[in-house]
Design an enzyme around this catalytic site. Structure first.
Site, mmCIF file in Angstrom:
data_model
loop_
_atom_site.group_PDB
_atom_site.id
_atom_site.type_symbol
_atom_site.label_atom_id
_atom_site.label_comp_id
_atom_site.label_asym_id
_atom_site.label_seq_id
_atom_site.Cartn_x
_atom_site.Cartn_y
_atom_site.Cartn_z
ATOM 1 N N ALA A 57 0.972 -1.279 -0.013
ATOM 2 C CA ALA A 57 0.026 0.080 0.066
ATOM 3 C C ALA A 57 0.878 1.228 -0.240
ATOM 4 C CB ALA A 57 -0.825 -0.044 1.194
ATOM 5 N N GLY B 185 1.248 -5.601 1.329
ATOM 6 C CA GLY B 185 0.193 -5.914 0.179
ATOM 7 C C GLY B 185 0.610 -6.675 -1.141
ATOM 8 N N GLU C 81 0.800 -10.160 0.297
ATOM 9 C CA GLU C 81 -0.361 -10.582 0.451
ATOM 10 C C GLU C 81 -1.028 -11.051 -0.833
ATOM 11 O OE1 GLU C 81 -2.181 -8.631 4.222
ATOM 12 O OE2 GLU C 81 -1.565 -7.296 3.009
ATOM 13 N N GLU D 154 4.159 -4.277 8.416
ATOM 14 C CA GLU D 154 3.024 -3.180 8.754
ATOM 15 C C GLU D 154 3.168 -2.775 10.331
ATOM 16 O OE1 GLU D 154 1.105 -5.256 5.011
ATOM 17 O OE2 GLU D 154 2.467 -5.817 6.845
#
Length: 258
Positions: free
Chosen positions: A64, A109, A112, A132
């Site tokens: 992100a 992400g 992910e 994160e």
């Protein structure tokens, strides 16, 4: 609007490229594009496999864009969290086989989305992490659940709670990736594997994938029951008869995904 997810087709394979330089970060637009493409391709009976990679040589995806969370706006954070979840869950639910060709850094992400794919192939120089917690956040796009399922609780805690990065070779050792290849070779290796999927009955592949992923939420006993049910359902398809008869007639099957 410029597409941040580029789609190319090659026979029965769809190639998706994350294209948001310099680090292929995720935005609301790219997440929505991924969701729409995953659903569209899943409904396309001519697509048997999907390959996901990143544009450029350095990044698969850095995750992100943290500018989205800098203001502390909870509603904006909620929009991003739901967009991440819907996009990656749509990718996981893709009816065929999805392969991540990890060609560079896969962070947050970025890792992910790779874990939302069925299979991961990483280049030797790749590093992967879920960092994160180091910026006051947590992996909210399946990271805590999918990483634990792939590598076990111990390594999931090392990577998430301790912020540990892993190399491609380490990732292969702990089960995070299935194959490590030379630099610049991930996409070719993923496309070659995707081509092998085309030799399988797409109806059988879809049923088998559903059974394998059923283990995430259902008991072993329930899976055995479903296994027999889906086996019998294959006899409602044309591909079942085509596959068996092609074998008996010593010829290649002509799959129609019907």
């Amino acid at each position: 609007m410029t597409a941040q997810i580029k789609l190319e087709r090659e026979a029965h394979i769809a190639k998706l490229t994350i294209s948001n330089p310099p680090a292929n970060t995720w935005t609301l637009e790219s997440l929505n594009q991924l969701k729409e493409l995953a659903i569209e391709l899943s409904n396309d009976r001519s697509v048997y496999a999907l390959v996901l990679t990143g544009e450029g040589e350095k990044f698969f995806s850095a995750g992100a864009d943290l500018n989205n969370f800098a203001s502390g706006d909870k509603s904006q954070a909620a929009d991003m969290a739901f967009a991440f979840g819907e996009a990656f869950e749509a990718l996981s639910a893709f009816d065929g086989v999805s392969i991540a060709a990890i060609n560079g850094y896969a962070m947050g992400g970025g890792l992910e989305v790779a874990m939302a794919c069925d299979i991961r192939i990483a280049e030797e120089q790749v590093q992967m992490a879920l960092p994160e917690a180091s910026v006051g956040l947590l992996p909210c796009a399946g990271g805590t659940q999918n990483l634990t399922a792939l590598v076990g609780e111990g390594w999931a805690k090392r990577m998430i709670l301790c912020g540990e990065r892993v190399t491609a070779k380490q990732g292969e050792k702990i089960g995070l990736v299935e194959e490590v290849v030379d630099k610049g070779q991930a996409l070719d290796a993923a496309m070659e594997l995707a081509q092998r999927v085309a030799g399988q009955s797409p109806q059988s592949v879809s049923a088998c994938k559903a059974l394998i992923q059923n283990r995430r939420t259902q008991t072993h006993a329930a899976g055995l029951v479903l296994e027999r049910e889906l086996f019998l359902q294959l006899f409602n398809t044309q591909d079942q008869a085509e596959g068996v008869n092609a074998f008996l007639q010593k010829r290649k099957p002509n799959w129609t995904n019907s």
